[in-house]
Design a protein around this motif. Structure first.
Motif, mmCIF file in Angstrom:
data_model
loop_
_atom_site.group_PDB
_atom_site.id
_atom_site.type_symbol
_atom_site.label_atom_id
_atom_site.label_comp_id
_atom_site.label_asym_id
_atom_site.label_seq_id
_atom_site.Cartn_x
_atom_site.Cartn_y
_atom_site.Cartn_z
ATOM 1 N N GLU A 1 11.025 -2.140 8.336
ATOM 2 C CA GLU A 1 10.152 -2.537 7.236
ATOM 3 C C GLU A 1 8.990 -1.548 7.204
ATOM 4 O OE1 GLU A 1 10.560 -4.964 4.942
ATOM 5 O OE2 GLU A 1 12.530 -5.246 5.815
ATOM 6 N N CYS A 2 8.061 -1.755 6.334
ATOM 7 C CA CYS A 2 6.938 -0.841 6.137
ATOM 8 C C CYS A 2 6.220 -0.531 7.454
ATOM 9 C CB CYS A 2 5.952 -1.445 5.139
ATOM 10 S SG CYS A 2 4.595 -0.338 4.745
ATOM 11 N N CYS B 1 11.605 4.488 8.082
ATOM 12 C CA CYS B 1 10.871 3.490 7.316
ATOM 13 C C CYS B 1 11.577 3.264 5.981
ATOM 14 C CB CYS B 1 9.436 3.957 7.079
ATOM 15 S SG CYS B 1 8.423 2.726 6.228
ATOM 16 N N ASP C 1 3.410 1.177 7.409
ATOM 17 C CA ASP C 1 1.995 1.219 7.031
ATOM 18 C C ASP C 1 1.406 2.628 6.999
ATOM 19 O OD1 ASP C 1 -0.271 -0.052 6.097
ATOM 20 O OD2 ASP C 1 -1.037 -0.521 8.088
ATOM 21 N N VAL C 2 2.216 3.595 6.608
ATOM 22 C CA VAL C 2 1.739 4.959 6.384
ATOM 23 C C VAL C 2 2.354 5.460 5.072
ATOM 24 C CG1 VAL C 2 1.125 5.650 8.734
ATOM 25 C CG2 VAL C 2 3.503 5.772 8.006
ATOM 26 N N CYS C 3 2.129 4.688 4.034
ATOM 27 C CA CYS C 3 2.790 4.900 2.745
ATOM 28 C C CYS C 3 2.512 6.262 2.122
ATOM 29 C CB CYS C 3 2.399 3.787 1.784
ATOM 30 S SG CYS C 3 2.884 2.153 2.384
ATOM 31 N N ARG D 1 -3.307 1.405 16.043
ATOM 32 C CA ARG D 1 -2.808 0.109 15.566
ATOM 33 C C ARG D 1 -1.404 0.251 15.004
ATOM 34 N NH1 ARG D 1 -2.162 -1.844 10.726
ATOM 35 N NH2 ARG D 1 -3.366 -0.203 9.751
ATOM 36 N N VAL D 2 -1.191 1.254 14.188
ATOM 37 C CA VAL D 2 0.130 1.471 13.596
ATOM 38 C C VAL D 2 1.121 1.872 14.668
ATOM 39 C CG1 VAL D 2 1.445 2.925 12.003
ATOM 40 C CG2 VAL D 2 -0.768 2.007 11.306
ATOM 41 N N CYS E 1 7.749 -0.669 1.661
ATOM 42 C CA CYS E 1 7.305 -0.748 0.268
ATOM 43 C C CYS E 1 7.378 0.586 -0.460
ATOM 44 C CB CYS E 1 5.899 -1.331 0.189
ATOM 45 S SG CYS E 1 4.627 -0.299 0.929
#
Length: 134
Positions: free
Chosen positions: A58-59, A21, A61-63, A127-128, A24
């Motif tokens: 890209e991200c 990853c 979604d597990v920042c 979902r992720v 962001c």
């Protein structure tokens, strides 16, 4: 004789895939200081050689887990029951070396990961997880 497409000709030869990853938060020196983020990918690619492709994403979604690495099983690993393994807080070279050694040994479904990788593994929402699979 009908020619086969490369994908159907050797399905069992499809290697593991490693996704790093770089969205962001992952790869951001402000979020994770003191890490050579660009160098991580280069070192992982060198350590894996031809054993597995490494791609930046890209991200994912597990920042809260920055930096994240996902190891997807090879075709043979998936056939043996292997599933993608999500690793978080991968911020040192020892973790990268352990990941590379595991993937070279066969990865998910074919080889046991070094025990220390249990400390990095986490579960993502469906979902992720589905987003990376597509």
């Amino acid at each position: 004789m009908t020619p086969q497409s490369p994908r159907s000709a050797v399905p069992s030869a499809a290697p593991c895939r490693v996704t790093v990853c770089r969205g962001c938060c992952c790869g951001d020196p402000a979020k994770v200081p003191g890490v050579d983020h660009a160098g991580q990918i280069a070192r992982l690619r060198r350590a894996l050689g031809d054993a597995a492709p490494v791609r930046a994403s890209e991200c994912l979604d597990v920042c809260d887990q920055a930096n994240v690495v996902v190891v997807q099983p090879s075709a043979a690993g998936r056939a043996a029951g292997g599933r993608p393994v999500w690793l978080g807080l991968v911020n040192d070279d020892d973790a990268l070396a352990d990941i590379a050694a595991w993937v070279r040994a066969g990865g998910p479904g074919l080889a046991e990961p070094p025990g220390v990788l249990d400390l990095y593994e986490f579960t993502v929402s469906r979902r992720v997880g589905k987003a990376l699979e597509s």
